[in-house]
Design a protein around this motif. Structure first.
Motif, PDB file in Angstrom:
ATOM      1  N   ASP A  55       0.666  -1.402  -0.100  1.00  0.00           N
ATOM      2  CA  ASP A  55       0.050   0.026  -0.136  1.00  0.00           C
ATOM      3  C   ASP A  55       0.788   1.191  -0.093  1.00  0.00           C
ATOM      4  O   ASP A  55       0.626   2.199  -0.658  1.00  0.00           O
ATOM      5  CB  ASP A  55      -1.109   0.059   1.255  1.00  0.00           C
ATOM      6  N   GLN A  56       1.702   1.490   1.029  1.00  0.00           N
ATOM      7  CA  GLN A  56       2.334   2.779   1.227  1.00  0.00           C
ATOM      8  C   GLN A  56       3.546   2.839   0.542  1.00  0.00           C
ATOM      9  O   GLN A  56       4.664   3.697   1.193  1.00  0.00           O
ATOM     10  CB  GLN A  56       2.254   2.999   3.054  1.00  0.00           C
ATOM     11  N   GLN A  82      -5.684   1.973  -4.259  1.00  0.00           N
ATOM     12  CA  GLN A  82      -6.402   1.774  -5.602  1.00  0.00           C
ATOM     13  C   GLN A  82      -5.310   1.876  -6.744  1.00  0.00           C
ATOM     14  O   GLN A  82      -5.361   1.182  -7.778  1.00  0.00           O
ATOM     15  CB  GLN A  82      -7.475   2.860  -5.828  1.00  0.00           C
ATOM     16  N   THR A  92      -6.801   6.399  -4.174  1.00  0.00           N
ATOM     17  CA  THR A  92      -5.875   5.998  -3.015  1.00  0.00           C
ATOM     18  C   THR A  92      -4.733   5.332  -3.377  1.00  0.00           C
ATOM     19  O   THR A  92      -4.654   4.642  -4.393  1.00  0.00           O
ATOM     20  CB  THR A  92      -6.879   5.273  -1.886  1.00  0.00           C
TER      21      THR A  92
END
Lengths: 340, 554
Positions: A210-211, B79, B76
């Motif tokens: 994600d990050q 996404q 995001t």
């Protein structure tokens, strides 16, 4: 006259635009291609890349030049008819096999020499213990000093001894032209020697979830004196537990990369307003958010996972990484967030 | 009396003169769904891969639009990761790998061989349905559960992410079988069904390229299958081969994965090179320069391609010696590619160059593929790669090869063989305009990415530091221009179906066998076995205005 003036004005304006565009393309302190040269590797990589690029450009111009010329000279047009016969020329075939081969061998050779220099770690280096975990870097210095910035001394070679607590990461400092993957389950080592004081970007360049794009850090290259001053300061933790907790939260332990203090959900739950309340557990029921809950969650995150954070597997255990007084300081900091 | 008889006789003769073609041979849904005709299967593949390309392309535009601002425009982080994963996976597994071999290859290979069909028509149909099944499975898996591992499924992230890695790898596994069956079919067809007189060195170069590709497909794809099975076994059974928590090694996965996926790069580019060999000679109306060198270099690329996978792992901590050996091997593969470019170039020399739509795409390919190839040199050089690895320089490099190379060649091929496939001519000016927009848009998209890479912009980033914003914006503008160009190309082709002139047998003056068949070809290609000559003998091929195409005069 007025019209002429306007036209001139327009011309000057458009020239300015072009100028600004060039300025944007080529930042002033850096070259068109590269960021600042801040390590001993940088000059080697840069000149070699430019050399390869100019050789490539020569070939490219040759190929495209011939192409455009042939397109024009032998274009289909009334009254012209080219030969349909297939041609062959052994000398040409040998030539365009041998010449690129020689150049390729040279590029390989130069690249390998440079690579071996990068891989040969000098004897006396300043060692930094690097831990990569989703999605923060932590840098360990002597005497247990830990920080989320990489602090180095100019003109002193430094060795990174790197490990990952979860997935693949890669430490990349563009200004140093240095990169090395951090593979879980083994130590990876890399070294570099900064040649210029200043602050530089450090990126994670191996996709890690994600990050990934937020997993950056700063590299601070100090003079020897500055570094010593910084190091001395880091060895004495703040006496105020709230201040100490804040330091641990924001910098040393990197809690901030997953837990916000403004209520936003990053990866884990926010610390805002949680102290003293009840939290719902993933398995049902609630527990008070108190000293013991915080302590258990830090040392054994999976024990009482909160509802909405069922897996809690993204949170590594801090068993052995946090001292008792550091846990107390973090608790004090969380308490302080309640009162704000 | 004679007048009475002659009248009814004329009409049937006229209609018999208009022979049925493969499109009108039979009709109805089942006549397509259950067809064993390689041409219909080829067309169905074409629709399939182009739909995949549309999906992958729209995703690319979403990615580029998001990257317009340093903080990201509208997605995001999660996404964004899902969308770039989907873009890469769709483009690689559903578009580029099957594009030329399965779509154009299926249509052309038997006709170029003067054969009625491939060696195993039923296997051919089953590989199409495997592709459809695999594609649906793969897309459903990715769309329903949001896979976010990147198309490479690198461990250990792919072992612990919540996404449906197992389902997606199952999809890749099925698609792999489709690829293996197609490869096998083509190898057998080329080995056993060449007509008398067509020796290996009288084969069109497209067939050499497809043959080399098929060998890679048959040899390398099983390794991908094994890797995907191991990945599933690791996730379900915890056998401890890739997962460091179980004493496995994530780098082992990378070796397995790239042992397939690097040769797969040549599965993608070799058939495109075959197309360019055809296009450059036909539209220069001149025999190909250095036929044997081009043929041999295809085989050389296929062989060397197996030995260079390690260059995807230069920074992953392999032993120094291993790294250096892989670097050396990587440079060997650059030589055959260079040889090809020079030979294509000199094919134009002293020819008659028609700047038709396919030729413009072929010339674009020459320009773009040369950049793609040359920018591989710094990446192969170990010291520079320490800086460039996993940056936008790599992104730009492989897009120049995969998209500027394969896609542009594929488009050129479609425009070249479109009259043969559907029997209609498209609007030439429209086609030329599309080639121009695609060329400009492509360069505007990817040239700035080289500079982003040298300045240190890592790939797969949803947000980035502000100093990269300007170059990212240039790239985004380019991507949308490129999108417009591709839609123009699509519009030109679709328009031709309704309003195109009837295509002549040989609109470009090609000398290979497909240009002997009528356009579109009859159901069984050749009513009598064709005479096999030199595939690049352009002597006596002259334009006939009455015919609207070329005819061979003795």
């Amino acid at each position: 006259m007025r019209q002429l003036f306007l036209n001139l004005n327009e011309l000057v304006f458009s020239l300015r635009t072009v100028e600004i565009m060039f300025f944007l393309i080529a930042d002033q302190n850096k070259t068109f291609w590269f960021p600042e040269q801040a390590s001993t590797f940088a000059p080697e990589v840069d000149w070699f890349f430019l050399a390869v690029t100019y050789i490539s450009l020569a070939f490219f111009v040759l190929i495209v030049g011939f192409m455009v010329y042939f397109m024009y000279a032998y274009r289909e047009r009334p009254g012209y008819r080219g030969s349909p016969e297939a041609l062959h020329n052994n000398a040409l075939e040998i030539g365009w096999t041998v010449v690129p081969t020689i150049i390729a061998v040279w590029i390989f050779y130069r690249g390998t020499i440079g690579f071996l220099d990068m891989m040969t770690i000098p004897a006396d280096t300043r060692d930094v213990q690097v831990v990569a975990k989703k999605w923060a870097w932590s840098f360990g210095y002597p005497n247990g000093v830990i920080d989320n910035e990489l602090h180095l001394v100019v003109n002193e070679p430094a060795k990174m001894i790197m490990r990952s607590d979860d997935v693949l990461h890669s430490l990349f400092v563009p200004a140093f032209r240095a990169k090395c993957d951090v593979v879980p389950g083994r130590y990876a080592t890399m070294w570099f020697e900064p040649t210029k004081t200043g602050t530089y970007d450090l990126f994670c360049s191996e996709y890690c979830g994600d990050q990934h794009s937020k997993m950056g850090a700063k590299v601070v290259v100090h003079t020897k004196e500055e570094y010593d001053a910084w190091f001395t300061k880091m060895q004495i933790p703040p006496s105020d537990p709230v201040e100490y907790g804040k330091l641990l939260y924001a910098k040393t332990m990197g809690c901030a990369s997953c837990h916000s203090i403004d209520g936003a959900k990053i990866v884990g739950p926010s610390f805002k307003g949680t102290w003293g309340g009840e939290v719902a557990l993933a398995v049902g029921g609630t527990v008070p958010f108190d000293e013991n809950y915080v302590r258990e969650s830090v040392l054994n995150p999976q024990a009482k996972a909160r509802a909405g954070y069922e897996k809690a597997s993204l949170m590594p255990s801090y068993q052995g990484r946090l001292k008792e007084e550091q846990i107390s300081a973090l608790i004090a900091y969380m308490k302080s967030l309640k009162s704000e | 009396m004679s007048a009475v008889i002659s009248k009814p006789l004329v009409a049937p003769v006229e209609s018999a003169k208009e022979p049925g073609n493969f499109l009108t041979h039979t009709s109805g849904f089942l006549s397509w769904a259950l067809t064993l005709d390689h041409k219909r299967i080829g067309l169905m593949y074409l629709v399939g891969v182009m739909s995949s390309f549309l999906l992958g392309g729209v995703l690319a535009l979403v990615v580029r639009a998001h990257l317009f601002y340093a903080d990201g425009a509208f997605l995001t982080l999660k996404q964004y990761n899902q969308i770039f994963t989907l873009h890469g996976a769709v483009m690689v597994f559903l578009f580029i790998i099957p594009s030329v071999p399965a779509a154009l290859g299926n249509f052309l290979l038997p006709i170029m061989l003067g054969a009625k069909d491939v060696a195993f028509p039923r296997l051919n149909l089953s590989s199409f349905y495997l592709w459809v099944g695999g594609a649906i499975f793969f897309l459903v898996a990715m769309l329903t559960t949001g896979l976010d591992t990147g198309w490479t499924f690198y461990t250990p992230y792919s072992l612990e992410t919540t996404g449906p890695v197992v389902l997606a790898t199952m999809g890749v596994f099925i698609l792999g079988f489709s690829s293996i069956f197609t490869g096998l079919n083509f190898i057998v067809t080329i080995n056993t069904m060449r007509p008398p007189g067509m020796t290996w060195f009288r084969m069109p170069l497209l067939l050499w390229a497809i043959y080399s590709t098929s060998i890679i497909q048959v040899l390398a794809t099983p390794v991908l299958g094994i890797t995907m099975l191991l990945l599933m076994a690791e996730r379900f059974l915890g056998i401890g081969i890739f997962d460091p928590k179980l004493n496995g090694d994530p780098v082992t996965y990378q070796h397995f994965f790239w042992f397939y996926s690097h040769p797969a790069v040549y599965i993608m580019i070799l058939p495109a090179m075959g197309i360019i060999s055809e296009l450059m000679s036909v539209h220069s109306h001149k025999g190909i320069f250095g036929y044997r060198m081009i043929a041999y270099s295809s085989v050389a690329i296929a062989l060397f391609g197996f030995l260079v996978w390690g260059h995807h792992m230069f920074t992953s901590g392999m032993a120094n010696v291993t790294t250096i050996v892989f670097s050396a091997l990587t440079f060997t593969v650059s030589i055959p590619s260079a040889i090809k470019v020079f030979n294509w170039l000199f094919t134009m020399y002293k020819g008659t160059v028609s700047l038709t739509t396919p030729m413009l795409y072929a010339l674009s390919f020459m320009f773009l593929f040369t950049i793609g190839g040359l920018t591989g040199l710094p990446l192969g050089a170990l010291s520079i790669d320490r800086h460039f690895h996993d940056t936008y320089f790599v992104v730009a490099h492989f897009h120049y090869v995969m998209m500027g190379g394969t896609l542009v060649a594929f488009l050129g091929g479609i425009f070249h063989w479109w009259p043969k496939m559907v029997g209609k001519m498209y609007n030439e000016l429209g086609g030329q305009i599309s080639a121009g927009i695609v060329f400009v848009g492509f360069n505007l998209t990817f040239l700035p990415q080289f500079v982003l890479g040298t300045r240190g912009m890592p790939r797969r980033y949803a947000t980035y530091v502000p100093e990269f914003e300007f170059l990212h914006q240039l790239s985004t503008y380019g991507a949308f221009l490129l999108g417009i160009g591709l839609f123009v190309a699509l519009g030109v082709l679709i328009n031709s179906l309704f309003r195109g002139k009837k295509a002549p047998t040989n609109p470009w003056g090609g000398a290979t066998l497909e240009w002997v068949c009528s356009s579109p070809p009859p159901h069984d290609n050749f009513s009598k076995p064709p005479v096999v000559g030199d595939p690049y003998d352009f002597r006596g091929l002259e334009y006939d205005a009455r015919e609207g195409g070329y005819v061979r005069r003795k």
